[in-house]
Design a protein around this motif. Structure first.
Motif: not given
Length: 316
Positions: A222-233
């Motif tokens: 609710d207070s943060s946003r996360y991405f998956y590292a392995d698919t980011y690039k």
């Protein structure tokens, strides 16, 4: 019995007041102790949705507890105990009237502002030529004023905070230092889970002894946003949306249904199926962020469970 908790009206021994925020309800006791109940309410665009999300309060409370435990060595916090899956007990503090938002990537609100042509957010310059979800050269702090329930948080610059006397210069420097230290630690924890901590917000308060401490939640979806590292690039190179772990998926659903909390807009109906899918998504968030299996608490009578657990703790 309801399997969600969206409102509470407890009367604990020595209770002085109750404050109801967008998601949490805070009971102030006469001995300088706060009892904070994380409800299953869901807030997006500063609007509280009409139905609760099963297990959401438990998930937020338990993530925040774990993260406070993991960061207490670098930044002091208000927490004393968690006598119930939905409850945190801690020291009463005088909260600062700003939220310290820190962004490592140009996402969410920052991206929406950037698309409108803005290159300064809360007095901080954003470089030209960025794509949505690109990483900033350095994390930027973009504070917001703390709104009451029903009002909107508003962007504010460090200069305005100091000029208006909302926070003193000395205190603000501590808030900035703590914000950067927490974000760095949160980034490390996320990386260990194969995640990127994109942005987050922290809230701070002062104890009766004048110590500045972290309060409320930390590193939750609710207070943060996360991405998956392995698919980011790969996704960034293709110009495709990032797969994220946050409640941004709820915001996107609302936007698709013509709702952004603006005047005259009507909240779309959340079906039972959709609410169940949101609950499952929050469980997924919990397990990815903590690296642990989520254990559902007994929700056959949440009100009595919470009241009993808190009373037992207070007697102890």
């Amino acid at each position: 019995m309801s399997s969600t908790i969206t409102d509470t009206n407890f009367e604990f021994p020595g209770q002085k007041s109750i404050y109801k925020g967008k998601v949490r309800e805070v009971y102030k006791l006469e001995n300088g102790v706060l009892v904070m109940v994380a409800t299953d309410r869901l807030s997006a665009f500063d609007v509280v949705m009409p139905k609760g999300i099963p297990y959401k309060g438990q998930i937020l409370n338990q993530i925040a507890t774990k993260m406070m435990d993991a960061t207490k060595g670098i930044v002091p916090n208000w927490l004393m105990a968690t006598p119930d899956p939905n409850v945190a007990v801690g020291h009463a503090c005088e909260p600062f009237k700003v939220e310290m938002v820190i962004r490592g990537y140009q996402s969410g609100h920052a991206a929406r502002e950037y698309k409108l042509g803005k290159r300064v957010l809360c007095g901080v310059a954003m470089p030209d030529g960025m794509k949505e979800n690109d990483k900033f050269p350095e994390p930027i702090i973009t504070p917001a004023t703390k709104a009451e329930m029903g009002d909107h948080d508003e962007d504010i610059s460090k200069e305005d905070i100091l000029k208006k006397g909302i926070v003193s210069k000395d205190d603000y420097e501590v808030l900035e230092k703590y914000t950067r230290a927490l974000f760095e630690r949160g980034t490390q924890i996320a990386a260990e889970r194969g995640l990127i901590l994109v942005d987050t917000k922290y809230e701070f308060g002062k104890t009766k002894d004048g110590q500045i401490v972290l309060i409320d939640e930390i590193h939750t979806p609710d207070s943060s946003r996360y991405f998956y590292a392995d698919t980011y690039k790969e996704l960034q190179d293709k110009g495709e949306p990032q797969k994220q772990l946050s409640k941004e998926f709820v915001r996107q659903w609302l936007i698709q249904n013509d709702f952004q909390g603006l005047e005259g807009q009507t909240l779309p109906v959340m079906t039972d199926e959709y609410i169940e899918s949101v609950s499952e998504r929050y469980i997924e968030l919990y397990e990815n962020i903590t690296g642990e299996t989520f254990v559902k608490a007994d929700v056959s009578d949440i009100q009595n469970r919470i009241e009993s657990n808190v009373l037992n703790y207070l007697k102890g």
